[in-house]
Scaffold this active site. Structure first.
Site, short mmCIF file in Angstrom:
data_model
loop_
_atom_site.label_atom_id
_atom_site.label_comp_id
_atom_site.label_asym_id
_atom_site.label_seq_id
_atom_site.Cartn_x
_atom_site.Cartn_y
_atom_site.Cartn_z
N TYR A 288 0.87 -1.17 0.17
CA TYR A 288 0.03 0.05 0.06
C TYR A 288 0.91 1.25 -0.02
O TYR A 288 0.32 2.51 -0.29
CB TYR A 288 -0.84 0.05 1.18
CG TYR A 288 -1.85 -1.13 1.35
CD1 TYR A 288 -2.13 -1.97 0.13
CD2 TYR A 288 -2.74 -1.14 2.64
CE1 TYR A 288 -3.13 -3.07 0.31
CE2 TYR A 288 -3.62 -2.29 2.63
CZ TYR A 288 -3.74 -3.20 1.84
OH TYR A 288 -4.76 -4.13 1.67
N GLN B 265 -6.68 -13.82 5.82
CA GLN B 265 -7.56 -12.59 5.13
C GLN B 265 -7.82 -12.97 3.63
O GLN B 265 -6.90 -13.09 2.94
CB GLN B 265 -6.70 -11.52 5.30
CG GLN B 265 -7.21 -9.90 4.82
CD GLN B 265 -6.58 -9.01 4.98
OE1 GLN B 265 -6.61 -7.90 4.28
NE2 GLN B 265 -5.95 -8.50 6.21
#
Length: 266
Positions: free
Chosen positions: A41, A151
């Site tokens: 990110y 996840q």
């Protein structure tokens, strides 16, 4: 060990320093105590600033990040995990995931390095992300340390029944990214009707359903309004009829999908 809150704050695409810092501070002020980021990110440093500038004690915040697909060789895992901890301003990363089992992922090297980081105390928990069930099985067998969380994309339009059952069987948490399907849940009549019934937003209904299913959603939001709206899902109690109606949605709609994704090579 820190508690693992039922709802987390996602930071995907919060790449502007000021926006990211303010969003993290707002989320913590609202009540979030679980912040999720990733090397990919390019905002770990900004997240770290938000954590540092918040009035909330760092010891009360569960901080998770993920290894980039280029950083999965043994030495790269060790080096970049330390860099991530430094950027985040933490001595111990509460949860470090393998973001994707792609590119430089090597079951032996990657997992051995994670075991070493766990043993050394740089990471408190090991996570995996976007793994197929067979890849999960192999990783769990290969690791000395336990897998704390997996996840995956999960929302009412992609309910992940198999992975939910797998998480329950193997005693790890299931963390849901894209939990409101980039707000496509607002186009689903069943969810809109339930939202109206409870005077809630469709996003809140989706998040409450995930929590009801035992998953931990990590919605990303930038504006204070959306950050607060998502957090209010914790106060929404869906009844059995609501949950059953969402369960009955027959959809396998993925938001995140590309040719190299693990599920396209089963």
């Amino acid at each position: 060990m820190k508690d693992f809150p039922r709802l987390g704050f996602g930071t995907y695409k919060l790449e502007d320093r000021d926006e990211c810092v303010e969003a993290v501070k707002t989320a913590l002020d609202v009540g979030y105590r679980h912040v999720d980021t990733a090397q990919m990110y390019h905002n770990e440093e900004f997240v770290g600033e938000g954590l540092a500038e918040s009035d909330v004690d760092l010891d009360d915040i569960f901080v998770a990040t993920k290894l980039d697909t280029d950083n999965l060789g043994y030495d790269d895992v060790l080096e970049t995990a330390r860099e991530s901890a430094e950027k985040l301003g933490v001595e111990t990363i509460d949860l470090l995931y393998v973001h994707w089992p792609l590119d430089s992922y090597d079951e032996d090297e990657t997992l051995a390095a994670l075991d070493e980081l766990y043993e050394d105390g740089l990471i408190a928990n090991i996570g995996l992300s976007n793994f197929r069930p067979d890849q999960l099985e192999t990783a769990i067998e290969s690791l000395d340390a336990p897998v704390f969380a997996h996840q995956v994309e999960m929302h009412p339009l992609l309910q992940q029944d198999e992975l939910r059952a797998f998480a329950e069987e193997h005693d790890h948490r299931l963390v849901a990214y894209s939990p409101i399907a980039r707000n496509q849940v607002a186009d689903e009549e069943v969810i809109v009707d339930i939202a109206g019934k409870h005077d809630a937003s469709p996003a809140q209904v989706a998040l409450a359903w995930l929590i009801e299913k035992g998953a931990t959603p990590i919605p990303k939001a930038a504006s204070p309004e959306h950050i607060r709206d998502n957090f209010a899902a914790l106060d929404l109690d869906l009844d059995d009829e609501d949950v059953a109606a969402i369960d009955d949605l027959d959809s396998t709609h993925r938001i995140v999908d590309f040719e190299e994704a693990p599920w396209n090579h089963a």
